[in-house]
Scaffold this motif. Structure first.
Motif: not given
Lengths: 260, 343
Positions: B33-52, B214-217
């Motif tokens: 992720v670059h400085y000053g960037e808004i970076f997003g993880f998009l994915g369903p519940n349980g995809a591993g977003k919060s864990t990351t 985009i994150i899944d599984n």
């Protein structure tokens, strides 16, 4: 290490702010010991009219005998529930927020234990006032009452710690309640809090001997009923040792439970 | 090494297996992720977003992989990055029997700030999030949107360089969500803050993020600017109907095929015709009109459809955003969150 005391203070401050804000709960901690003392006290005066029973109790006033027991019982039933706050903090994400902050992690259980100890002293104070109004006279006077407060604090600290260690592992409030309730009853009734050990069957006497609550009751009762003695110090040292052990154990369980 | 020093966040081959149940929640994920960037993880519940997120900020220990924040190896020097990162969890982690000011004061104290600093900064952030007037109110009386705002404000008390937002608008209504978005944009515009967020709302990723993964599984399936992701799965689609006879229309369509940026022209059912644009479908519409005028064609209707992130998501995961089965604990936590927010 540098921030342990400071962090512990602010964790405790949070709990205490909430404690003083709950007016109903404060009122209940006042009413409950009052009911116990008047009801049980009156019920048992018949017993102390019998000179043999009075001899066993070491005093002709059952209320005097029972006051230390009521103090301990009240603080036990409060401090043993302090683990609940960890379960709740976990649910609402507050625990994660604490763990993400640069605080000393040991401060989380220690702060909550400290808050339980302070609540314990407040309750002990209320009960002492009620007891004095009802005619109980403390043999060792103000100084003795101060020592009683210290013991109350130490006991609340122990039970708070046990409760927190359990809560770190158990993730639902219902299960925690069930286990905690199962713990408090035997701790209370297998001690000499309400009845003198002399009148107990020998198997119960054996349990009473290993029950840590007994080592809090003994000095408290001496201070209330009979007066200063060297055994008071010995008992307090035992309680203090248990305090240290519980601190180490709770911290170990907690840190393990939160590091995945 | 140069990449590590120049990026706000660098994650290399991150893996996380939960020791309690053996689930591999994150599988060999790498991104920066670059400085000053808004970076997003998009994915369903349980995809591993919060864990990351939780692994990056140090709430979970990675099974494998490297993580650098602000050029520092967080696994080797966790203490050096403590003040660099701010975190707002998806649960609005506020104590509802304390006031807003007490909550933010304690947060400041947990970051070991002096009383003067806390006073000054809390006024700053509370004003920024429009909560200064309500600072003495118990959180019990706060709405879901206010709670979220306070939660983000709290995460800023120690002036972090990088802000982590886990599902910042979970369970909020659409107006509240827009207002939270504006606050997030303001943070980046006025303070140049780097923001890493997770979401399962497509509009949120589209509206806020410079780049989306985009994150899944537990795997990143695609990672790029939302616009690029959308154009990858096909250009803009223009559908038209005409008020002329077939031969004339066909001649017109042949002419259209020669216009720049037109990829293909097809006849659909019921005399509807479609045109796929290479790019910039909106700029192609005037050209269609000018050709039609020359050819004497009367256009009865014309419509531009752009691919949405929804289509992108569908293409990569083979499914629409779904409610995946999380752990029981997670589900219970989410219910509590919802109850608190909807009150």
């Amino acid at each position: 290490m540098k921030y342990l005391l400071e962090d512990t203070y602010y964790v405790a401050l949070r709990e205490l702010k909430k404690y003083f804000r709950q007016k109903t709960r404060l009122l209940m901690t006042l009413i409950q010991p009052f009911i116990w003392l008047t009801l049980m006290g009156n019920m048992m005066t018949g017993l102390t009219n019998n000179p043999i029973a009075a001899n066993f109790l070491g005093t002709g006033n059952y209320l005097t005998f029972m006051t230390p027991g009521i103090i301990l019982m009240t603080i036990m039933f409060t401090s043993i529930f302090s683990g609940m706050s960890i379960v709740w903090d976990r649910r609402i994400g507050y625990l994660d927020k604490l763990l993400a902050a640069p605080i000393n992690r040991a401060a989380i259980p220690f702060g909550k234990m400290l808050s339980a100890a302070i609540q314990g002293v407040i309750q002990a104070g209320i009960i002492v006032v009620i007891a004095v109004i009802l005619g109980v006279r403390f043999q060792t006077g103000i100084l003795g009452i101060l020592v009683i407060f210290i013991i109350a604090m130490m006991v609340a600290f122990i039970l708070g710690g046990i409760s927190l260690a359990l809560a770190a592992k158990i993730k639902t409030i219902e299960t925690l309640m069930a286990i905690v309730n199962m713990l408090t009853m035997p701790l209370m009734f297998a001690s000499n809090a309400l009845f003198p050990t002399n009148v107990m069957p020998s198997w119960l006497k054996a349990i009473v001997k290993i029950n840590p609550i007994t080592y809090a009751i003994n000095p408290m009762r001496s201070l209330t009923v009979t007066g200063w003695s060297s055994s008071i110090i010995a008992n307090i040292l035992i309680i203090f040792a248990i305090d240290i052990l519980v601190m180490l154990w709770t911290n170990w369980v907690f840190v393990n439970a939160v590091s995945e | 090494m140069s990449e590590i020093a120049n990026e706000a966040i660098v994650v290399e081959n991150l893996r996380k297996v939960y020791s309690s149940n053996g689930v591999e929640a994150v599988k060999n994920v790498s991104f920066s992720v670059h400085y000053g960037e808004i970076f997003g993880f998009l994915g369903p519940n349980g995809a591993g977003k919060s864990t990351t997120i939780k692994t990056i900020i140090g709430l979970l220990r990675p099974t494998d992989g490297k993580i650098y924040l602000d050029g520092v190896d967080v696994l080797k020097h966790p203490n050096r990055v403590r003040m660099v990162k701010g975190y707002s969890s998806q649960e609005s982690s506020l104590d509802d029997r304390l006031t807003a000011y007490e909550n933010i004061f304690l947060q400041g104290k947990f970051f070991h700030l002096s009383n003067e600093k806390i006073e000054k900064r809390s006024k700053e952030v509370l004003e920024m999030f429009g909560l200064w007037e309500r600072r003495k109110d118990l959180i019990e009386s706060y709405s879901g949107g206010m709670m979220k705002r306070l939660d983000i404000a709290e995460a800023l008390i120690h002036r972090p360089k990088i802000l982590f937002l886990d599902e910042p608008t979970l369970g909020l209504d659409i107006q509240t969500r827009h207002s939270i978005w504006n606050y997030i944009k303001k943070l980046r515009e006025e303070h140049g803050m780097t923001i890493f967020l997770t979401t399962h709302y497509l509009e949120e990723a589209d509206e806020l993020c410079d780049r989306v993964g985009i994150i899944d599984n537990g795997k990143i399936l695609a990672l790029d600017k939302p616009g690029v992701l959308k154009s990858q799965i096909g250009g803009d689609l223009i559908t038209m109907t005409f008020g002329n006879e077939k031969e004339k229309v066909n001649a017109f369509l042949e002419k259209l095929k020669t216009v720049k940026d037109v990829k293909s022209v097809n006849a659909l059912d019921n005399n509807v015709y479609s045109l796929v644009a290479e790019k910039n479908g909106d700029q192609l519409i005037p050209k269609v009109f000018s050709v039609a005028e020359k050819e004497g064609i009367s256009i009865e209707s014309i419509r531009l459809k752009r691919p949405t992130l929804d289509d992108v998501y569908l293409t990569y995961t083979g499914k629409t955003i779904r409610e995946a089965e999380g752990s029981r604990e997670e589900a219970a936590q989410q219910r509590v969150t919802m109850r608190r927010i909807r009150r």
